[in-house]
Design a protein around this motif. Structure first.
Motif, PDB file in Angstrom:
ATOM      1  N   UNK A 204      -8.747  27.052  14.988  1.00 32.19           N
ATOM      2  CA  UNK A 204      -9.528  26.285  15.967  1.00 32.19           C
ATOM      3  C   UNK A 204     -10.929  26.036  15.430  1.00 32.19           C
ATOM      4  N   UNK A 205     -11.566  27.073  14.893  1.00 34.76           N
ATOM      5  CA  UNK A 205     -12.911  26.920  14.358  1.00 34.76           C
ATOM      6  C   UNK A 205     -12.952  25.902  13.227  1.00 34.76           C
ATOM      7  N   UNK A 206     -11.924  25.908  12.385  1.00 41.68           N
ATOM      8  CA  UNK A 206     -11.868  24.955  11.284  1.00 41.68           C
ATOM      9  C   UNK A 206     -11.724  23.528  11.803  1.00 41.68           C
ATOM     10  N   UNK A 211     -14.746  18.176  13.488  1.00 39.97           N
ATOM     11  CA  UNK A 211     -15.061  17.178  14.508  1.00 39.97           C
ATOM     12  C   UNK A 211     -14.096  17.122  15.669  1.00 39.97           C
ATOM     13  N   UNK A 212     -13.059  17.952  15.651  1.00 38.51           N
ATOM     14  CA  UNK A 212     -12.095  17.956  16.754  1.00 38.51           C
ATOM     15  C   UNK A 212     -12.717  18.599  17.989  1.00 38.51           C
ATOM     16  N   UNK A 213     -12.264  18.190  19.171  1.00 35.92           N
ATOM     17  CA  UNK A 213     -12.738  18.799  20.411  1.00 35.92           C
ATOM     18  C   UNK A 213     -12.150  20.196  20.545  1.00 35.92           C
ATOM     19  N   UNK A 214     -12.970  21.141  20.985  1.00 35.53           N
ATOM     20  CA  UNK A 214     -12.541  22.542  21.047  1.00 35.53           C
ATOM     21  C   UNK A 214     -11.324  22.722  21.941  1.00 35.53           C
ATOM     22  N   UNK A 215     -11.337  22.113  23.119  1.00 39.19           N
ATOM     23  CA  UNK A 215     -10.209  22.263  24.035  1.00 39.19           C
ATOM     24  C   UNK A 215      -8.933  21.681  23.432  1.00 39.19           C
ATOM     25  N   UNK A 216      -9.066  20.544  22.771  1.00 39.57           N
ATOM     26  CA  UNK A 216      -7.898  19.904  22.168  1.00 39.57           C
ATOM     27  C   UNK A 216      -7.365  20.744  21.012  1.00 39.57           C
ATOM     28  N   UNK A 217      -8.268  21.308  20.228  1.00 42.19           N
ATOM     29  CA  UNK A 217      -7.849  22.147  19.104  1.00 42.19           C
ATOM     30  C   UNK A 217      -7.122  23.389  19.594  1.00 42.19           C
ATOM     31  N   UNK A 218      -7.646  24.018  20.639  1.00 45.54           N
ATOM     32  CA  UNK A 218      -6.993  25.219  21.185  1.00 45.54           C
ATOM     33  C   UNK A 218      -5.612  24.891  21.736  1.00 45.54           C
ATOM     34  N   UNK A 219      -5.489  23.741  22.376  1.00 45.93           N
ATOM     35  CA  UNK A 219      -4.195  23.330  22.913  1.00 45.93           C
ATOM     36  C   UNK A 219      -3.184  23.094  21.789  1.00 45.93           C
ATOM     37  N   UNK A 220      -3.629  22.436  20.731  1.00 47.19           N
ATOM     38  CA  UNK A 220      -2.734  22.156  19.607  1.00 47.19           C
ATOM     39  C   UNK A 220      -2.201  23.432  18.979  1.00 47.19           C
ATOM     40  N   UNK A 221      -3.078  24.373  18.769  1.00 50.84           N
ATOM     41  CA  UNK A 221      -2.685  25.637  18.142  1.00 50.84           C
ATOM     42  C   UNK A 221      -1.775  26.447  19.061  1.00 50.84           C
TER      43      UNK A 221
END
Length: 228
Positions: A204-206, A211-221
């Motif tokens: 998520x941090x990477x 430039x990814x949105x934090x919420x979107x990154x967490x959802x993807x993972x």
């Protein structure tokens, strides 16, 4: 031996003998560790003569190189086996997990593939037998697939479009390799679930850093099917 018995003897091709030797070496790596990778011990497991190592491959360094190449071929297949979804970030995390799973299945092979094994004699051979970039064709195939998936992630519009997919692939590979290496060294014993507690937040941090949105990154993972 009777004549008809001689006729029933199956002669192995050079390729079949080489495959037997490589498979035997990988088995010994998994079960005994790199110290047991010797011409005689590998030949015994492969059920061929010791001279086969030298006749069909050239020697032990060449056998180790063939094992390394087979490891990267397996890694490439593992990458391709990750189910593609409409979420490229989730697919990248799936690739990260696939890499971790291969390392867990044969830690000594993973060490050998990335030059961490105590048997490091193959390193000079890799430089002489690979391309000018220093990478074997087997490695390049796996790496190229990762770069392609990173390009798909950039094209999705979730991160800055001026980023080089290969730079993203290198960063991702570096993070995952560091995680895998530390986990294999039992440095995450304090975490009940290293994938959930370390790998997922790091991913998520990477992604957010790109430039990814934090919420979107967490959802993807979180939705990655093979996250365990």
């Amino acid at each position: 031996m009777p004549k008809d018995a001689k006729q029933r003897v199956v002669r192995l091709t050079s390729q079949q003998i080489t495959e037997r030797l490589v498979d035997a070496a990988m088995t010994l790596l998994a079960e005994e560790g790199p110290s047991e990778i010797k011409a005689r011990s590998v030949a015994e497991v492969a059920q061929v003569s010791t001279m086969s190592v030298y006749y069909h491959l050239g020697g032990l360094p060449e056998l180790l190189q063939a094992v390394i190449d087979k490891g990267f071929e397996d890694l490439n297949r593992a990458f391709h086996a990750v189910t593609r979804t409409e979420d490229p970030a989730a697919d990248l995390f799936g690739i990260a997990v696939a890499c971790r799973q291969l390392a867990q299945s044969n830690p000594h092979l993973y060490d050998l593939m990335f030059g961490l094994s105590t048997r490091g004699g193959y390193r000079q051979l890799r430089r002489s037998r690979t391309t000018h970039s220093g990478r074997s064709e087997a490695f390049k195939a796996a790496y190229s697939y990762l770069v392609g998936e990173c390009a798909r992630f950039v094209d999705s519009g979730r991160v800055r479009s001026d980023q080089d997919p290969e730079a993203i692939a290198t960063q991702l590979w570096s993070c995952v390799h560091g995680f895998v290496t530390l986990e294999l060294g039992d440095h995450f014993a304090q975490f009940q679930d290293p994938v959930r507690d370390v790998l997922q937040p790091m991913m998520v941090n990477l992604l957010v850093g790109m430039g990814d949105a934090a919420d979107q990154a967490r959802t993807s993972v979180a939705i990655t099917p093979c996250a365990r």
